[in-house]
Motif scaffolding. Structure first.
Motif, PDB file in Angstrom:
ATOM      1  N   VAL A 117      -9.121   0.409 -19.694  1.00 37.73           N
ATOM      2  CA  VAL A 117      -9.042   1.855 -19.906  1.00 37.73           C
ATOM      3  C   VAL A 117      -9.497   2.559 -18.634  1.00 37.73           C
ATOM      4  O   VAL A 117     -10.638   2.423 -18.207  1.00 37.73           O
ATOM      5  N   GLY A 118      -8.577   3.266 -17.995  1.00 39.50           N
ATOM      6  CA  GLY A 118      -8.895   3.969 -16.761  1.00 39.50           C
ATOM      7  C   GLY A 118      -9.131   5.437 -17.058  1.00 39.50           C
ATOM      8  O   GLY A 118      -8.473   6.012 -17.918  1.00 39.50           O
ATOM      9  N   GLY A 119     -10.087   6.012 -16.354  1.00 42.81           N
ATOM     10  CA  GLY A 119     -10.278   7.450 -16.488  1.00 42.81           C
ATOM     11  C   GLY A 119      -9.441   8.159 -15.437  1.00 42.81           C
ATOM     12  O   GLY A 119      -9.202   7.599 -14.372  1.00 42.81           O
ATOM     13  N   TYR A 120      -8.954   9.338 -15.740  1.00 39.75           N
ATOM     14  CA  TYR A 120      -8.418  10.185 -14.665  1.00 39.75           C
ATOM     15  C   TYR A 120      -9.173  11.501 -14.689  1.00 39.75           C
ATOM     16  O   TYR A 120      -9.515  12.034 -15.728  1.00 39.75           O
ATOM     17  N   ARG A 121      -9.470  11.979 -13.494  1.00 38.10           N
ATOM     18  CA  ARG A 121     -10.420  13.064 -13.358  1.00 38.10           C
ATOM     19  C   ARG A 121      -9.795  14.423 -13.625  1.00 38.10           C
ATOM     20  O   ARG A 121      -8.824  14.811 -12.985  1.00 38.10           O
TER      21      ARG A 121
ATOM     22  N   THR B 227       5.341   1.875  -3.933  1.00 41.25           N
ATOM     23  CA  THR B 227       5.425   0.591  -3.236  1.00 41.25           C
ATOM     24  C   THR B 227       4.829  -0.583  -4.001  1.00 41.25           C
ATOM     25  O   THR B 227       5.268  -1.705  -3.831  1.00 41.25           O
ATOM     26  N   THR B 228       3.837  -0.344  -4.843  1.00 42.66           N
ATOM     27  CA  THR B 228       3.203  -1.502  -5.470  1.00 42.66           C
ATOM     28  C   THR B 228       3.704  -1.748  -6.893  1.00 42.66           C
ATOM     29  O   THR B 228       3.488  -2.816  -7.448  1.00 42.66           O
ATOM     30  N   GLY B 229       4.337  -0.756  -7.476  1.00 41.30           N
ATOM     31  CA  GLY B 229       4.795  -0.918  -8.852  1.00 41.30           C
ATOM     32  C   GLY B 229       3.641  -0.884  -9.841  1.00 41.30           C
ATOM     33  O   GLY B 229       3.814  -1.131 -11.030  1.00 41.30           O
ATOM     34  N   ILE B 230       2.427  -0.573  -9.347  1.00 42.90           N
ATOM     35  CA  ILE B 230       1.281  -0.480 -10.248  1.00 42.90           C
ATOM     36  C   ILE B 230       1.164   0.960 -10.731  1.00 42.90           C
ATOM     37  O   ILE B 230       1.079   1.884  -9.923  1.00 42.90           O
ATOM     38  N   GLU B 231       1.193   1.131 -12.034  1.00 44.14           N
ATOM     39  CA  GLU B 231       1.158   2.491 -12.570  1.00 44.14           C
ATOM     40  C   GLU B 231      -0.253   2.883 -12.952  1.00 44.14           C
ATOM     41  O   GLU B 231      -0.929   2.183 -13.681  1.00 44.14           O
ATOM     42  N   MET B 232      -0.683   3.999 -12.408  1.00 48.01           N
ATOM     43  CA  MET B 232      -2.040   4.459 -12.624  1.00 48.01           C
ATOM     44  C   MET B 232      -2.040   5.924 -12.269  1.00 48.01           C
ATOM     45  O   MET B 232      -1.415   6.317 -11.294  1.00 48.01           O
ATOM     46  N   ARG B 233      -2.746   6.718 -13.040  1.00 48.71           N
ATOM     47  CA  ARG B 233      -2.728   8.143 -12.751  1.00 48.71           C
ATOM     48  C   ARG B 233      -3.666   8.520 -11.622  1.00 48.71           C
ATOM     49  O   ARG B 233      -3.365   9.385 -10.810  1.00 48.71           O
ATOM     50  N   ASP B 234      -4.818   7.875 -11.597  1.00 53.61           N
ATOM     51  CA  ASP B 234      -5.848   8.286 -10.647  1.00 53.61           C
ATOM     52  C   ASP B 234      -6.606   7.048 -10.173  1.00 53.61           C
ATOM     53  O   ASP B 234      -7.639   6.679 -10.712  1.00 53.61           O
ATOM     54  N   GLN B 235      -6.069   6.409  -9.144  1.00 54.63           N
ATOM     55  CA  GLN B 235      -6.646   5.138  -8.701  1.00 54.63           C
ATOM     56  C   GLN B 235      -8.064   5.276  -8.179  1.00 54.63           C
ATOM     57  O   GLN B 235      -8.832   4.328  -8.188  1.00 54.63           O
ATOM     58  N   GLY B 236      -8.426   6.478  -7.718  1.00 53.28           N
ATOM     59  CA  GLY B 236      -9.738   6.656  -7.100  1.00 53.28           C
ATOM     60  C   GLY B 236     -10.852   6.842  -8.119  1.00 53.28           C
ATOM     61  O   GLY B 236     -12.023   6.799  -7.771  1.00 53.28           O
TER      62      GLY B 236
ATOM     63  N   ARG C 145     -10.746 -14.274  -6.778  1.00 49.79           N
ATOM     64  CA  ARG C 145     -11.483 -14.601  -5.560  1.00 49.79           C
ATOM     65  C   ARG C 145     -10.944 -13.939  -4.300  1.00 49.79           C
ATOM     66  O   ARG C 145     -11.019 -14.478  -3.211  1.00 49.79           O
ATOM     67  N   GLU C 146     -10.375 -12.763  -4.438  1.00 51.62           N
ATOM     68  CA  GLU C 146      -9.895 -12.028  -3.258  1.00 51.62           C
ATOM     69  C   GLU C 146     -11.070 -11.403  -2.537  1.00 51.62           C
ATOM     70  O   GLU C 146     -11.981 -10.891  -3.173  1.00 51.62           O
ATOM     71  N   SER C 147     -11.023 -11.452  -1.193  1.00 55.02           N
ATOM     72  CA  SER C 147     -12.171 -10.883  -0.498  1.00 55.02           C
ATOM     73  C   SER C 147     -11.910  -9.464   0.010  1.00 55.02           C
ATOM     74  O   SER C 147     -12.820  -8.809   0.471  1.00 55.02           O
ATOM     75  N   SER C 148     -10.692  -8.984  -0.061  1.00 52.66           N
ATOM     76  CA  SER C 148     -10.493  -7.552   0.181  1.00 52.66           C
ATOM     77  C   SER C 148      -9.582  -7.062  -0.920  1.00 52.66           C
ATOM     78  O   SER C 148      -8.399  -7.338  -0.913  1.00 52.66           O
ATOM     79  N   THR C 149     -10.170  -6.389  -1.865  1.00 44.78           N
ATOM     80  CA  THR C 149      -9.348  -5.988  -2.995  1.00 44.78           C
ATOM     81  C   THR C 149      -9.668  -4.577  -3.444  1.00 44.78           C
ATOM     82  O   THR C 149     -10.557  -3.930  -2.912  1.00 44.78           O
ATOM     83  N   PHE C 150      -8.914  -4.121  -4.408  1.00 43.98           N
ATOM     84  CA  PHE C 150      -9.055  -2.775  -4.935  1.00 43.98           C
ATOM     85  C   PHE C 150      -9.092  -2.932  -6.449  1.00 43.98           C
ATOM     86  O   PHE C 150      -8.074  -3.231  -7.071  1.00 43.98           O
ATOM     87  N   ILE C 151     -10.281  -2.785  -7.018  1.00 48.35           N
ATOM     88  CA  ILE C 151     -10.482  -3.201  -8.402  1.00 48.35           C
ATOM     89  C   ILE C 151      -9.570  -2.523  -9.439  1.00 48.35           C
ATOM     90  O   ILE C 151      -8.962  -3.219 -10.246  1.00 48.35           O
ATOM     91  N   PRO C 152      -9.420  -1.198  -9.425  1.00 54.54           N
ATOM     92  CA  PRO C 152      -8.541  -0.624 -10.456  1.00 54.54           C
ATOM     93  C   PRO C 152      -7.110  -1.194 -10.406  1.00 54.54           C
ATOM     94  O   PRO C 152      -6.508  -1.443 -11.449  1.00 54.54           O
ATOM     95  N   ALA C 153      -6.598  -1.438  -9.197  1.00 44.93           N
ATOM     96  CA  ALA C 153      -5.242  -1.985  -9.089  1.00 44.93           C
ATOM     97  C   ALA C 153      -5.201  -3.432  -9.576  1.00 44.93           C
ATOM     98  O   ALA C 153      -4.263  -3.834 -10.279  1.00 44.93           O
ATOM     99  N   LEU C 154      -6.232  -4.189  -9.253  1.00 48.69           N
ATOM    100  CA  LEU C 154      -6.286  -5.591  -9.687  1.00 48.69           C
ATOM    101  C   LEU C 154      -6.335  -5.661 -11.218  1.00 48.69           C
ATOM    102  O   LEU C 154      -5.637  -6.473 -11.848  1.00 48.69           O
ATOM    103  N   ALA C 155      -7.121  -4.786 -11.809  1.00 51.67           N
ATOM    104  CA  ALA C 155      -7.241  -4.772 -13.276  1.00 51.67           C
ATOM    105  C   ALA C 155      -5.906  -4.386 -13.911  1.00 51.67           C
ATOM    106  O   ALA C 155      -5.473  -4.981 -14.895  1.00 51.67           O
TER     107      ALA C 155
END
Ligand code: UDP
Ligand code: MG
Length: 329
Positions: free
Chosen positions: A136-140, A163-172, A190-200
């Motif tokens: 469950v993602g929040g959008y501000r 470009t990523t095909g990842i749907e999210m309203r507010d990634q930040g 085990r990614e060492s440079s990642t972006f958690i909301p996109a990974l989830a």
């Protein structure tokens, strides 16, 4: 046969009984002025929910009094507050990952330490998880940040969606809740440079988004300067998309085709009109532009190669200095 004759989870040893329902993960980097207020509002909100909880603070290499204050909180509520001290600053997303590895809750919530995300909204996130969503993602609502941050987020959100095909309203927005199995999969990546909301979002089967309040930062300043913002967004783009490379290849092909036409045209002019030097600066202009494009392309390739290099070296993603926790009894 009575129910009591087989061991049910209720009869499990004491240690297992303590597993909390929700783990709240808070990354902390130089937030000495915010921690106490956050803690008071967060514990009030969680006590209100009436479910067992734990709060996992991760000190991401703070240089102010943050660690000291966090250890004080652990002493005040040792069973509910766990503090992970990292050796140095690894960035917000790795700090959260460090806590994900240790979280014990059925549901894991992330929240910023600077009170921009109101802790009182956590109940709404949990309710959505209980309705059957795994992420469950929040959008501000009315985001309270500088115009520059809002506009750049708008741009990046658009590029990411394309470009990523990842749907999210507010990634930040980092006020988010995850079911335990999604957290497990993120940790196992085990990614060492990642972006958690996109990974989830990538692992989510039934994600949802809900509107959450947002407040301006009143104490301290944002930890993201322009450079760190660019680095973070490169992590997002390179981590979840090959489109930047592909766009570049297509552009290169287009430019080559056009250059070929130009060469043919110039060759004909040479034959018909003879040698001429007009338009030299225009040609230089075009050339410089293309050199610029070429260097940018090399840079993009470099961003990917650098990350591949990091992954193949397999160094630990972060080093934990100490963990202050009390899990016994
Ligand atoms: N943070 C962190 N490590 C960093 C940068 C930030 O743990 O390297 C934490 C910070 O203490 C805060 C949260 O991540 O709890 C969000 O940071 P910030 O408020 O600076 O980001 P913004 O709201 O400007 O996007
Ligand atoms: Mg903030």
């Amino acid at each position: 046969m009575s129910l009591r004759s087989s061991p049910t989870p209720d009869l499990a040893p004491a240690g297992a009984l303590r597993a909390p329902y929700v783990s709240v993960v808070v990354p902390v980097y130089n937030e000495e002025g915010n921690i106490k207020t956050l803690f008071d509002r967060l514990t009030a909100a969680l006590d209100n929910l009436g479910k067992p909880f734990e709060i996992l603070f991760v000190d991401d290499g703070s240089r102010d009094r943050s660690v000291e204050i966090l250890i004080g909180l652990h002493r005040a509520r040792p069973r509910e507050v766990r503090v992970i001290e990292l050796e140095r600053n690894y960035g917000q997303h790795m700090a959260i990952m460090a806590a994900f590895e240790k979280a014990r809750g059925e549901i894991v919530v992330t929240i910023d330490a600077d009170l921009q995300n109101p802790p009182e909204e956590i109940g709404k996130l949990l309710a959505a998880i209980e309705r059957g969503h795994d992420v469950v993602g929040g959008y501000r609502k009315n985001r309270q940040d500088s115009p520059f941050r809002r506009w750049s987020s708008l741009l990046i959100n658009g590029v990411r969606a394309q470009t990523t095909g990842i749907e999210m309203r507010d990634q930040g927005c980092m006020l988010r809740a995850y079911r335990r199995d999604v957290v497990r999969r993120m940790v196992d990546s085990r990614e060492s440079s990642t972006f958690i909301p996109a990974l989830a979002q990538y692992y989510a089967i039934n994600p949802a988004e809900i509107e959450v309040e947002h407040a301006a930062r009143t104490v301290g300043a944002s930890k993201y300067n322009l450079y760190r913002l660019i680095r973070l967004n490169f992590d997002l783009m390179t981590g979840f998309s090959l489109v930047p490379l592909q766009v570049f290849t297509l552009f290169g092909m287009g430019v080559s085709a056009l250059s070929l036409l130009l060469v043919i045209y110039l060759a004909f002019r040479r034959l018909i009109i003879g040698p001429e030097a007009e338009g030299l600066f225009t040609l230089f202009g075009i050339l410089y532009f293309l050199v610029g494009v070429g260097i940018t392309g090399l840079g993009i390739v470099g961003e990917y190669v650098g990350r591949i290099y990091q992954e193949v070296r397999r160094r630990p993603r972060f080093a934990i200095k100490t963990v202050h926790e009390r899990l016994d009894e």
